[in-house]
Design a protein around this motif. Structure first.
Motif, mmCIF file in Angstrom:
data_model
loop_
_atom_site.group_PDB
_atom_site.id
_atom_site.type_symbol
_atom_site.label_atom_id
_atom_site.label_comp_id
_atom_site.label_asym_id
_atom_site.label_seq_id
_atom_site.Cartn_x
_atom_site.Cartn_y
_atom_site.Cartn_z
ATOM 1 N N ASN A 47 50.089 46.030 36.668
ATOM 2 C CA ASN A 47 49.462 46.665 37.827
ATOM 3 C C ASN A 47 47.944 46.577 37.825
ATOM 4 O O ASN A 47 47.287 47.201 38.648
ATOM 5 C CB ASN A 47 49.884 48.138 37.910
ATOM 6 C CG ASN A 47 51.323 48.287 38.373
ATOM 7 O OD1 ASN A 47 52.031 47.302 38.553
ATOM 8 N ND2 ASN A 47 51.765 49.505 38.543
ATOM 9 N N ASP A 48 47.378 45.815 36.885
ATOM 10 C CA ASP A 48 45.933 45.568 36.866
ATOM 11 C C ASP A 48 45.693 44.177 37.440
ATOM 12 O O ASP A 48 46.120 43.179 36.838
ATOM 13 C CB ASP A 48 45.371 45.652 35.443
ATOM 14 C CG ASP A 48 45.489 47.047 34.859
ATOM 15 O OD1 ASP A 48 45.797 47.978 35.627
ATOM 16 O OD2 ASP A 48 45.287 47.205 33.641
ATOM 17 N N ASP A 50 43.191 41.171 39.177
ATOM 18 C CA ASP A 50 41.835 40.618 39.276
ATOM 19 C C ASP A 50 41.729 39.706 40.490
ATOM 20 O O ASP A 50 42.613 38.872 40.736
ATOM 21 C CB ASP A 50 41.492 39.811 38.018
ATOM 22 C CG ASP A 50 41.455 40.678 36.772
ATOM 23 O OD1 ASP A 50 41.079 41.852 36.887
ATOM 24 O OD2 ASP A 50 41.813 40.178 35.682
ATOM 25 N N GLY A 87 35.176 47.662 40.751
ATOM 26 C CA GLY A 87 36.554 48.038 40.450
ATOM 27 C C GLY A 87 36.998 49.228 41.262
ATOM 28 O O GLY A 87 36.188 50.048 41.700
ATOM 29 N N ARG A 89 40.656 51.998 41.884
ATOM 30 C CA ARG A 89 42.008 52.430 41.533
ATOM 31 C C ARG A 89 42.609 53.167 42.720
ATOM 32 O O ARG A 89 41.957 54.007 43.342
ATOM 33 C CB ARG A 89 41.956 53.357 40.319
ATOM 34 C CG ARG A 89 43.327 53.861 39.848
ATOM 35 C CD ARG A 89 43.198 54.837 38.687
ATOM 36 N NE ARG A 89 42.514 56.071 39.087
ATOM 37 C CZ ARG A 89 41.264 56.363 38.794
ATOM 38 N NH1 ARG A 89 40.514 55.497 38.123
ATOM 39 N NH2 ARG A 89 40.720 57.508 39.193
ATOM 40 N N TRP A 93 47.825 51.382 41.022
ATOM 41 C CA TRP A 93 47.191 50.068 41.031
ATOM 42 C C TRP A 93 45.721 50.156 40.642
ATOM 43 O O TRP A 93 45.003 51.042 41.084
ATOM 44 C CB TRP A 93 47.297 49.426 42.422
ATOM 45 C CG TRP A 93 48.711 49.246 42.880
ATOM 46 C CD1 TRP A 93 49.411 50.052 43.727
ATOM 47 C CD2 TRP A 93 49.598 48.196 42.508
ATOM 48 N NE1 TRP A 93 50.685 49.573 43.913
ATOM 49 C CE2 TRP A 93 50.832 48.433 43.170
ATOM 50 C CE3 TRP A 93 49.481 47.071 41.675
ATOM 51 C CZ2 TRP A 93 51.935 47.589 43.026
ATOM 52 C CZ3 TRP A 93 50.575 46.235 41.528
ATOM 53 C CH2 TRP A 93 51.782 46.497 42.197
ATOM 54 N N GLN A 94 45.297 49.211 39.825
ATOM 55 C CA GLN A 94 43.893 49.082 39.479
ATOM 56 C C GLN A 94 43.453 47.653 39.780
ATOM 57 O O GLN A 94 44.131 46.696 39.385
ATOM 58 C CB GLN A 94 43.681 49.398 37.994
ATOM 59 C CG GLN A 94 42.233 49.325 37.550
ATOM 60 C CD GLN A 94 42.026 49.898 36.163
ATOM 61 O OE1 GLN A 94 42.322 51.067 35.915
ATOM 62 N NE2 GLN A 94 41.531 49.080 35.251
ATOM 63 N N GLU A 96 40.047 44.776 40.189
ATOM 64 C CA GLU A 96 38.644 44.413 40.010
ATOM 65 C C GLU A 96 38.380 43.187 40.861
ATOM 66 O O GLU A 96 39.137 42.202 40.800
ATOM 67 C CB GLU A 96 38.322 44.124 38.537
ATOM 68 C CG GLU A 96 38.284 45.383 37.689
ATOM 69 C CD GLU A 96 37.650 45.144 36.330
ATOM 70 O OE1 GLU A 96 37.526 43.973 35.905
ATOM 71 O OE2 GLU A 96 37.280 46.150 35.681
#
Length: 475
Positions: A47-48, A50, A87, A89, A93-94, A96
């Motif tokens: 869930n990170d 880019d 970034g 959140r 979800w996070q 960048e």
């Protein structure tokens, strides 16, 4: 692989499609990039996410504020603004989002000078490896693979988008990252990449100790650390960042009277990992792994050949702990991690110091007392340190250690070994003996502690009687 990518893009659709439409509506390009694309092709969801974009940081920040507006559990940060990264959140979800980059490096500097780029192709070309130089344009979900990353991913090979010499000259830390990805993914490194790592190993000297440490931790905590460590040793990088490891490749004596310490160490590391579940953690345990890696680093300095061709390594545990502390301090590890690892290195032979398993209760108590909070890790290291091919000997050692753990469990239940302390505290000692705070109180406390270790639990009355008798007999 295509099916895996589609499934992952569908799973993340609520984020990538919405952000893609948001940026496109503002006149900017946006693409999912790097690790999330690679991992999607490997069937590894997370869930990170880019992204890379044509928008400059101020515009990115404004768009991300729109995306998180009115959502609970949301937030925004801009610590990476100087590098073009904002970034955010939202819920689980996070993300960048980084402006297209076109970095250039001073060959003598640790830090890149960041120039913002204008194209996705230019941004992908500056990335470390082809498997990380793939993107998915949004909102249309078009896969962009300009450097053969899909093929390298399928064949399990690490290559650079351009020449490895140019890539490693730009950022020497990428050589450490090559070893880390080999350890994380189980991939091979392309011959030209390994050759460049070997030729340019000295360049790692301009990288800060903290950045080297962070890559080393990721490598050791990866699923296949032997691959990464072997690559570091074979290319000479280990000589610069962890010289204690290649130093274990001791010259064998003519009669082969001792094991290959280097290979033994890597095997102990793998066996330690196999026992890690005993810790009940949800993630790899760096302390137990690094202790396994460093447990014999004192052997090169203590090796002696004695009459008859035998080889000894007397006190390599104590010497190894000192060497380990010095290395961990050089790599800027925390005091807590350093103390824990060094304690395990120093105590890894303690079990063997008690002979063939004829342990007294006092010996068991001291073993538990000395191990303290590291007892479970010491169990793991001691068991992992058995790499003999003699099945009968291995079974005997395992059985003896089983018996020790059983004894510890029994005494722990009977005597609260987890909180070993005398029946009397310092205040009671001062009251009984009429002492002010000072050295003599400490001596009395240590006397009572030795009684506790030798004889087990004493009642308060018995402890008082023994203390008075001891005090009366003091010279």
């Amino acid at each position: 692989m295509q099916r895996q990518v589609s499934a992952e893009l569908d799973r993340t659709g609520e984020v990538i499609d919405e952000l893609g439409a948001l940026f496109a509506g503002a006149g900017f390009e946006l693409a999912l990039v790097g690790g999330p694309v690679r991992d999607a092709m490997l069937g590894r969801p997370h869930n990170d996410l880019d992204f890379t974009t044509s928008a400059r940081p101020d515009a990115t920040e404004a768009l991300l504020r729109q995306w998180i507006a009115g959502t609970k559990g949301s937030g925004l940060w801009d610590m990476g603004r100087d590098f073009g990264t904002i970034g955010a959140r939202r819920g689980a979800w996070q993300v960048e989002v980084t402006t297209y980059r076109s970095e250039h490096y001073d060959p003598t500097s640790r830090k890149p000078a960041v120039d913002f780029g204008d194209t996705l192709a230019g941004d992908l070309g500056r990335r470390d490896f082809t498997i990380n130089a793939m993107a998915v344009r949004l909102p249309g979900r078009e896969v962009v693979d300009l450097y053969g990353g899909v093929v390298d991913l399928a064949t399990g090979v690490l290559r650079t988008p351009g020449t490895p010499e140019a890539s490693f000259s730009d950022d020497p830390l990428r050589m450490m990252r090559a070893a880390r990805f080999a350890a994380q993914l189980g991939f091979d490194v392309a011959p030209e990449v390994q050759a460049a790592m070997t030729a340019m190993a000295d360049r790692i000297a301009i990288i800060s100790a903290e950045r080297v440490r962070d890559e080393l931790v990721k490598l050791i905590c990866a699923p296949y650390p032997r691959r990464g460590l072997t690559l570091l040793v074979d290319t000479g990088l280990a000589d610069r960042v962890l010289p204690e490891l290649p130093a274990l490749r001791l010259e064998r004596d003519e009669h082969h009277r001792h094991k290959d310490v280097y290979e033994h160490t890597l095997t102990v590391l793998e066996q330690s990992i196999a026992l890690e579940e005993r810790l009940g953690l949800d993630e790899p345990d760096f302390v137990s792994r690094f202790a396994a890696l460093m447990h014999d680093v004192g052997k090169p300095r203590t090796r002696r050949f004695v009459e008859g061709g035998a080889v000894t390594f007397h006190h390599h545990d104590v010497v190894g702990a000192k060497i380990t502390r010095k290395r961990m301090q050089a790599l800027k590890f925390s005091n807590a991690e350093t103390d824990a690892v060094c304690q395990l290195v120093e105590q890894h032979l303690r079990f063997h110091g008690y002979g063939d398993g004829d342990w007294t209760d006092a010996a068991v108590r001291r073993y538990v007392r000395d191990a303290g909070e590291q007892l479970e890790r010491l169990h793991i290291l001691t068991r992992a340190d058995c790499t003999t091919r003699n099945r009968r000997k291995a079974e005997r050692l395992a059985r003896t250690y089983d018996e020790l753990e059983a004894r510890i469990a029994v005494l722990a239940e009977e005597e609260e070994l987890a909180a070993l302390r005398p029946a009397l505290d310092g205040n009671r000692i001062m009251e009984l003996l009429g002492l002010p705070p000072g050295r003599e109180v400490g001596e009395a406390y240590r006397f009572l502690m030795e009684l506790r270790l030798d004889e087990g639990v004493l009642s308060e009355a018995e402890a008082e009687e023994r203390l008075r008798a001891w005090w009366a007999e003091r010279p």
